[in-house]
Design an enzyme around this catalytic site. Structure first.
Site, short mmCIF file in Angstrom:
data_model
loop_
_atom_site.label_atom_id
_atom_site.label_comp_id
_atom_site.label_asym_id
_atom_site.label_seq_id
_atom_site.Cartn_x
_atom_site.Cartn_y
_atom_site.Cartn_z
N ARG A 171 13.35 -37.41 2.12
CA ARG A 171 13.44 -38.86 2.33
C ARG A 171 13.44 -39.51 0.96
O ARG A 171 12.61 -39.19 0.12
CB ARG A 171 12.22 -39.38 3.08
N TYR B 54 12.63 -33.38 -8.62
CA TYR B 54 12.87 -34.80 -8.90
C TYR B 54 12.80 -35.04 -10.40
O TYR B 54 12.04 -34.37 -11.12
CB TYR B 54 11.82 -35.69 -8.24
N ASP C 245 13.38 -43.42 -0.85
CA ASP C 245 13.18 -44.85 -0.58
C ASP C 245 14.38 -45.67 -1.04
O ASP C 245 15.23 -45.20 -1.81
CB ASP C 245 11.94 -45.35 -1.32
N ARG D 271 6.76 -41.43 -7.59
CA ARG D 271 6.61 -42.74 -8.21
C ARG D 271 5.15 -43.09 -8.47
O ARG D 271 4.82 -43.75 -9.46
CB ARG D 271 7.27 -43.80 -7.33
#
Lengths: 271, 271
Positions: A51, A111, A53, A223
Site C-alpha cells: 500500500r 523503500y 499513501d 515516513r
C-alpha cells in the site's frame, strides 16, 4: 493464467494505491483495473504488493491478477500502456505461478526516501523530496538507524492509529505491529539532481537517501522512521534516544511523520 | 548595486523565460520581477542569461538586475524565496560588478538534454525527458555530434523561422546564425532515474544524455540538434549526412525538433 505486473507511478495525483470503498479520488488499483477492463473486456480484480499513501511514488510496485484465456505478454504490455494514464505505466509483465498473490507472496519490500537538505527548496525536486533547510548529521542518522535491524515491534513508527495502545483492546486483539527490518541506511546520495552525476562538494546543499528494507511495513512506517531519523540528524535526539523510541512501542514517542512525496517503493522481492 | 541571481525552475507551467508583450501566461522573468517588486517595493527590470522555451527547465539560469540601496544578500535570498512560487527558486545570490549584464557578459551556456529510451514511457521521468521507444546507437550519435564543434553557421538548427533563407533579405540583412560550439557529447547517463545510482544493465531501458556547450544558442537550437542526432541514433542518417545537414545552413534539412521537457539549462559561465 496468473500475471505479475511491475509498475511505476508518480504518486502526486493519486489518492494512494488501494481502491477505496467510497469514491475518494484516483487510485493506482482503480486505474489498473479500469485499464485491464478496457483492454480485456472483463472485470479483473488485482492485488498490489504494497500500500502506498497519496503522494508516494513507485518505481517497482507489483500487481498480480488472473486472466483467462491467457494473453501474449507483449500484446498485453502494449495494450495496457496504450490506455494507462501518463503517471502510471507498466514496466514489465511476467507470467506467474498459479495462485500468485502479489501481497502474500512478497517476502521483502525496498523503500528509498529522499531528503533535499539545502537553504532553499529545489523546484525540480519538489515533488520527489522532503526539503529540510539545516545541515543534517547523516552519520548520526545512519548509526541510529542500525537499531531498526532485526525483528521488532514497530508500533512507535506505525501511523493510522494502530501504533497507539488502546485500553479497550487486549494485547492479543491488536493487529501485530511486529516486522523484520533487513536493511537500514542513511547516506549522501551520489548526485544532487536528475541532471547531475556527481554529489556536490558543498554539504549545505545535497540530496540524502534513507533506504529501508523489511519483510513488510506498517502504515506510514517509512515516513515515521524518517521523521525520527531527521530528529537525530538535527541533534534533537541521540542514537540511544532513537532506540528508546523504538523500544517504547508507542507512536506518541516518535517525531512527526515525514511528508509523502519523498518516498518511493523501489522493489518487491519474491522467492 | 548589481546582483547576479542563480535560479532553478521547473519549466512545465511556464510559457517560457521572457516576459511577453501580450499577456500570454506565466514567464520566469515575470515571476522574478513580481517577487522583486513585492520584496523591495520597487519596479525592477531583470535580464536573463538565456531564453528558454515553454517546458524547458533550468538548474542554473542567471538573472541580473540593479537595486539601490543595496540589500544584504542573505536577506534578499530569504525574502525572494519566501514569495517566489514552488516551481521557481533562487539557488544563489551574488553581488556583481557595476553594469553586469546576465546576457551580454555570459561567454558560455551549458545545456543537457535527457532521452528516456525504453519500450514504455516512465511516469517519474515524463516531465524531464523525451521518450524514444527503440534502442538508439549512442556511439553513432556521439561521433556525429563532433561535427558541431567549432565556429559554424547553425541555421539548419535554428527554429522560429530564422533558419530558413528568405529571398527578400540579403545575407547582410539576416541576423547572424553563426555560433561557436565548445563541447558536444552523447552518452549513457550513469543512472536511470532519480532513485537509482547505477545505469541499467539492460540497454533497452536507459537514460541518454546529450550535452552541448556554446558561446550562445539560437532559438530551439539544442532541441533541433537533438532531433537530428536521434535520427542518427535510429540509423536514418549517417554521421556524414548529419554533417551535411549542418553545412547546408537551412532549417528545412534538419529533423523535427525534440520536445521541450527533455531540456535543461545547466550553467552559464562568466569571465
Amino acid at each position: 493464467m496468473y500475471y505479475k505486473l511491475t509498475i511505476e507511478y508518480d504518486g502526486k495525483a493519486f489518492h494512494g494505491s488501494q481502491a477505496q470503498a467510497a469514491a475518494r479520488g484516483r487510485t493506482v488499483q482503480g486505474e489498473l483495473e479500469r485499464a485491464l477492463a478496457q483492454v480485456t473486456g472483463t472485470a479483473i480484480r488485482i492485488v498490489l504488493a504494497g500500500r502506498t499513501d497519496a503522494g508516494v511514488h513507485a518505481l517497482g510496485q507489483v500487481a498480480s491478477f488472473a486472466l483467462d484465456p491467457a494473453w501474449p505478454r507483449a500484446k498485453l504490455f502494449e495494450a495496457l500502456n496504450g490506455v494507462l494514464p501518463g503517471d502510471l505505466k507498466v514496466r514489465a509483465i511476467d507470467r506467474a505461478a498459479d495462485g500468485f498473490h502479489a501481497r502474500y507472496d512478497a517476502h521483502q519490500r525496498d523503500y528509498r526516501y529522499l531528503i533535499w537538505q539545502a537553504p532553499a527548496p529545489a523546484p525540480l525536486l519538489r515533488d520527489r523530496t522532503w526539503h529540510v533547510r539545516k545541515v543534517l548529521d547523516v552519520e548520526a542518522m545512519h548509526r541510529a538507524a542500525q537499531a531498526l535491524l532485526g525483528r521488532h515491534n514497530f508500533a512507535s513508527f506505525c501511523g493510522g492509529g494502530l501504533g497507539v495502545p488502546s485500553e479497550s483492546e487486549t494485547a492479543e486483539e491488536r493487529p501485530s505491529t511486529v516486522r523484520t527490518m533487513r536493511a537500514a541506511a542513511c547516506y549522501v546520495w551520489p548526485h544532487s539532481s536528475l541532471y547531475e552525476a556527481t554529489p556536490p562538494a558543498d554539504e549545505t546543499a545535497r540530496l540524502l537517501a534513507v533506504d529501508l528494507s523489511a519483510n513488510a511495513f506498517l502504515p506510514q512506517m517509512v515516513r515515521t522512521i524518517v521523521g525520527s531519523l531527521v530528529a537525530v540528524g538535527q541533534g534533537k535526539w541521540t542514537a540511544a534516544q532513537f532506540a528508546e523510541v523504538l523500544a517504547g512501542a508507542d507512536r506518541r514517542l516518535a517525531a512527526p511523520t515525514a511528508p509523502p512525496q519523498g518516498l518511493c517503493l523501489l522493489r518487491v522481492w519474491y522467492p
